[in-house]
Enzyme design. Structure first.
Site, mmCIF file in Angstrom:
data_model
loop_
_atom_site.group_PDB
_atom_site.id
_atom_site.type_symbol
_atom_site.label_atom_id
_atom_site.label_comp_id
_atom_site.label_asym_id
_atom_site.label_seq_id
_atom_site.Cartn_x
_atom_site.Cartn_y
_atom_site.Cartn_z
ATOM 1 C CE LYS A 66 -8.405 31.847 -40.613
ATOM 2 N NZ LYS A 66 -8.006 31.035 -41.759
ATOM 3 C CG HIS A 130 -9.084 40.047 -43.222
ATOM 4 N ND1 HIS A 130 -10.084 39.232 -43.686
ATOM 5 C CD2 HIS A 130 -7.977 39.258 -43.139
ATOM 6 C CE1 HIS A 130 -9.597 38.007 -43.890
ATOM 7 N NE2 HIS A 130 -8.325 37.998 -43.571
ATOM 8 C CB SER A 160 -12.642 28.854 -37.758
ATOM 9 O OG SER A 160 -11.891 28.723 -38.927
ATOM 10 N N GLY A 289 -14.736 22.977 -42.495
ATOM 11 C CA GLY A 289 -15.710 23.562 -43.426
ATOM 12 C C GLY A 289 -17.143 23.192 -43.068
#
Ligand code: A3P
Length: 321
Positions: A66, A130, A160, A289
Site C-alpha cells: 500500500k 515486500h 489504504s 491515490g
C-alpha cells in the site's frame, strides 16, 4: 486460515512453530527477523532465497504493501523498457496488463515450491517483493543488482491498508469486516503483513545511505509532489537516464501520463481484470491515490498515538515518514 498452515512441508512447519504468531487481520501472521509475514509469503521468500539467482542488470522493486507498489512497478517498467516499448505506443504493455504481472513478486513466483523459468535476457529483468532485506536472496544483496525501495507516510499507509484488507475480507463472505479501531491498534503494534513499516523502511533507508548505487529510497509523497524529478532519479539509478532529446520530446511527461492514477485506474484491465495467484481484482489496487486522506479517518488521538510510535522508532535516524 489455520488450515493453510497444514499444507506446508514439514521443514517449513517446523520453522513456523518456532516463530511468534498472531491472529490478526482475519488471518495468521508470523514474525521472522523483526517483520510480520503471511506464512505463504514467508515460505515463498525462503524458497526464493534458496533458488533465485540475480544478475547484475536486474532491478528489484521493494515496497511495503500500500505504499504505491502498483504505480512504481508501472513507472519502472515504462522507464527501463522504453527502448523496447515506445512510451507513446497505443499497444504499450502497461495499457493492457496490470503492472503486477509485468513486475512479478517473488512471493507469488516461488509459491508452492515452484521454481519459475526465468527469462535469460541481457537487459534488465524486473522483479519485486515486500520482503525485509535480510530475507532477500544473497545474489540480490551481493551483486550490483539494483533495489528501488518505496515507502509511504504511515497514516496514509494505514488507511489504504485498512480499505484493501476489508475488500479482501469482503470477497470471502464468511469473515466479518475489520473495524477501523481494531486494525489501528494492530498497525500501531506493527502487526500487519510485512510490518512494521518503520522497521522495514529504516532498514532500507540505512542501506540507501551506505550503498547509494545499490539502493534507491523513494517516498510516495515525494513522487506525488514532484513526479518528474523522482522519475529522473529512477531512470538515472537504473542506468538508463533520459537524454536531452527525450526530455525535449516530452518522453518524461508521457511516462507520467501513462502511469497516472487517472489513466491506470480507467484501463479495462484494471477495471475488470483479476489475478488468480493471489486471487485479487485489479480494481482493488486503485482507490484514491492521494496524499493526506488519513484526515478523513483518524481521530486526533489516533494521530497522536501513531505519530508517537513512529517518532520513537525513527528518532535519531534522520529518516522521517
Ligand atoms: P490509496 O488507498 O490511498 O488510494 P499498492 O500499489 O502498494 O497496493 O498501493 C496502493 C495505493 O496506491 C492506493 O492508495 C492506490 O490508490 C495508490 N495508487 C495506485 N495507483 C496509483 C498511481 N498511478 N498514482 C498514485 N497512486 C496510486
Amino acid at each position: 486460515s489455520q488450515g493453510e498452515v497444514v499444507q506446508f512441508g514439514n521443514e517449513f512447519q517446523r520453522i513456523l512453530q518456532c516463530l511468534p504468531k498472531e491472529s490478526a487481520w482475519r488471518t495468521f501472521l508470523y514474525k521472522y527477523q523483526g517483520i510480520w509475514y503471511y506464512p505463504k509469503s514467508l515460505e515463498a521468500l525462503l524458497f526464493t532465497q534458496e533458488h533465485f539467482q540475480a544478475k547484475a542488470t536486474d532491478v528489484v522493486v521493494v515496497t511495503t504493501p500500500k505504499a504505491g507498489t502498483t504505480w512504481l512497478k508501472a513507472l519502472v517498467f515504462a522507464i527501463t523498457k522504453r527502448n523496447r516499448y515506445v512510451v507513446s505506443d497505443p499497444n504499450h504493455p502497461i495499457l493492457t496488463t496490470n503492472s503486477h504481472e509485468l513486475v512479478p513478486f517473488f512471493e507469488f513466483m516461488y509459491r508452492h515450491n515452484n521454481i519459475p523459468d526465468l527469462p535469460n535476457q541481457p537487459c534488465s529483468r524486473l522483479f519485486s517483493t515486500h520482503s525485509g532485506f535480510n530475507l532477500l536472496p544473497d545474489s540480490v544483496k551481493n551483486t550490483s543488482c539494483r533495489i528501488i525501495y518505496l515507502c509511504r507516510n504511515p497514516k496514509d499507509n494505514f488507511v489504504s491498508l485498512w480499505h484493501f484488507m476489508n475488500k479482501a475480507v469482503a470477497e470471502c463472505d464468511t469473515e466479518p469486516l475489520i473495524p477501523l479501531e481494531e486494525a489501528f491498534e494492530l498497525y500501531c503494534k506493527g502487526i500487519h503483513g510485512f510490518g512494521p513499516i518503520w522497521n522495514h523502511a529504516l532498514e532500507y533507508w540505512k542501506l540507501s545511505l551506505q550503498r547509494p548505487d545499490q539502493v534507491l529510497f523513494l517516498k510516495y509523497e515525494d513522487m506525488m509532489g514532484d513526479t518528474t524529478s523522482q522519475i529522473k532519479r529512477i531512470a538515472e539509478f537504473s542506468g538508463c537516464p533520459f537524454s536531452l532529446k527525450e526530455e525535449s520530446e516530452g518522453v518524461i511527461d508521457q511516462v507520467i501520463k501513462m502511469c497516472s492514477f487517472e489513466n491506470l485506474s480507467n484501463l479495462e484491465v484494471n477495471k475488470n481484470g483479476k489475478r488468480v495467484v493471489p486471487f485479487i481484482e485489479n480494481k482493488n489496487y486503485f482507490r484514491k491515490g492521494e496524499v493526506g486522506d488519513w484526515i478523513n479517518y483518524l481521530s486526533p488521538s489516533m494521530v497522536e498515538q501513531l505519530d508517537q510510535v513512529v517518532e520513537k522508532k525513527l528518532h535519531g535516524s534522520g529518516l522521517t515518514l
